[in-house]
Design an enzyme around this catalytic site. Structure first.
Site, PDB file in Angstrom:
ATOM      1  CG  HIS A 159       0.430   5.970  -0.911  1.00 44.95           C
ATOM      2  ND1 HIS A 159      -0.747   6.302  -1.549  1.00 44.95           N
ATOM      3  CD2 HIS A 159       0.071   5.485   0.313  1.00 44.95           C
ATOM      4  CE1 HIS A 159      -1.766   6.030  -0.753  1.00 44.95           C
ATOM      5  NE2 HIS A 159      -1.299   5.533   0.380  1.00 44.95           N
ATOM      6  CG  HIS A 217      -1.746   1.174   1.441  1.00 42.29           C
ATOM      7  ND1 HIS A 217      -3.105   1.186   1.191  1.00 42.29           N
ATOM      8  CD2 HIS A 217      -1.459   2.429   1.886  1.00 42.29           C
ATOM      9  CE1 HIS A 217      -3.606   2.373   1.463  1.00 42.29           C
ATOM     10  NE2 HIS A 217      -2.621   3.158   1.889  1.00 42.29           N
ATOM     11  CD  GLU A 218       2.049   3.875   3.591  1.00 39.98           C
ATOM     12  OE1 GLU A 218       2.504   4.869   2.988  1.00 39.98           O
ATOM     13  OE2 GLU A 218       0.991   3.920   4.247  1.00 39.98           O
TER      14      GLU A 218
END
Length: 226
Positions: free
Chosen positions: A28, A24-25
């Site tokens: 980004h 998820h990170e």
């Protein structure tokens, strides 16, 4: 399988959780890099290596404590730094960076659901491989869909709040962004009162029903948390 031991539950939940919050990170950072901000790349954060993203409280201590107390795990990784000044179109691009995290969680949920089907296909010939794969796949689906739904709540500093900030006219966006210092207390309040689950669970259910092997996933979920 009528029940799982504590060790079996932990084995099924741990890997999907780590990858759900670290990828998820990384998503980004990858999108920010594509849109002009190379901060995450310079810090080595555009990687699938979980060690680069682990927050010892959010990725390790909190999930383990939650697992011991509730039988389920949740957590977070270190946020990927993004400098809006480097983006081509800061307001629009920050919204795109924000939505990348929940988007990749949905993709991972799809991958885990396919692995559930693979595990089902191997049950007769390789049960020692198939059973763990099916349970881990079911855990991966739920963890990623819950993380996606939670982050899409339109509340700063969650990803959904970032998206709303990017879509609102500038004056309204600035006013909306002022909510951010109160975002975590509001989220905790929603969790304690049960309103968070009331809001999220229909979204989680509806999303999982669109994925392969949804029936198996729903059947196995109680065994992972009871």
């Amino acid at each position: 399988m009528e029940h799982l031991t504590l060790v079996q539950k932990l084995a099924a939940l741990l890997l999907p959780l780590i990858f759900a919050i670290t990828v998820h990170e990384a998503a980004h950072g990858w999108v920010a890099d594509r849109l002009g901000d190379h901060t995450a790349r310079s810090l080595g954060r555009i990687t699938l290596n979980p060690l680069k993203h682990i927050d010892w409280v959010g990725t390790v201590l909190l999930p383990m404590a939650m697992f011991a107390l509730t039988g389920f795990m949740f957590g977070w990784a270190k946020p990927v730094p993004v400098d809006p000044r480097n983006l081509h179109n800061p307001r629009r691009d920050m919204a795109l960076v924000a939505v990348a995290g929940p988007g990749v969680n949905l993709l991972m949920a799809l991958i885990w659901s396919v692995l559930v089907l693979v595990g089902q296909g191997l049950l007769a010939s390789l049960p020692e491989v198939a059973v763990p794969l099916v349970f881990m796949g079911a855990a991966g689906v739920f963890i990623n869909v819950i993380l996606m739904a939670l982050n899409l709540i339109p509340l700063p500093p969650l990803d959904g709040g970032r998206v709303v900030t990017g879509l609102l006219p500038l004056g309204y966006a600035r006013a909306f962004a002022k909510i951010e210092p109160y975002g975590l207390p509001i989220l905790i309040g929603l969790l304690v009162t049960g309103l968070l689950g009331w809001f999220l669970w229909p979204i989680v259910q509806a999303t999982i029903q669109l994925l392969p092997a949804s029936g198996v996933v729903f059947d196995l979920f109680p065994l992972l948390i009871q």
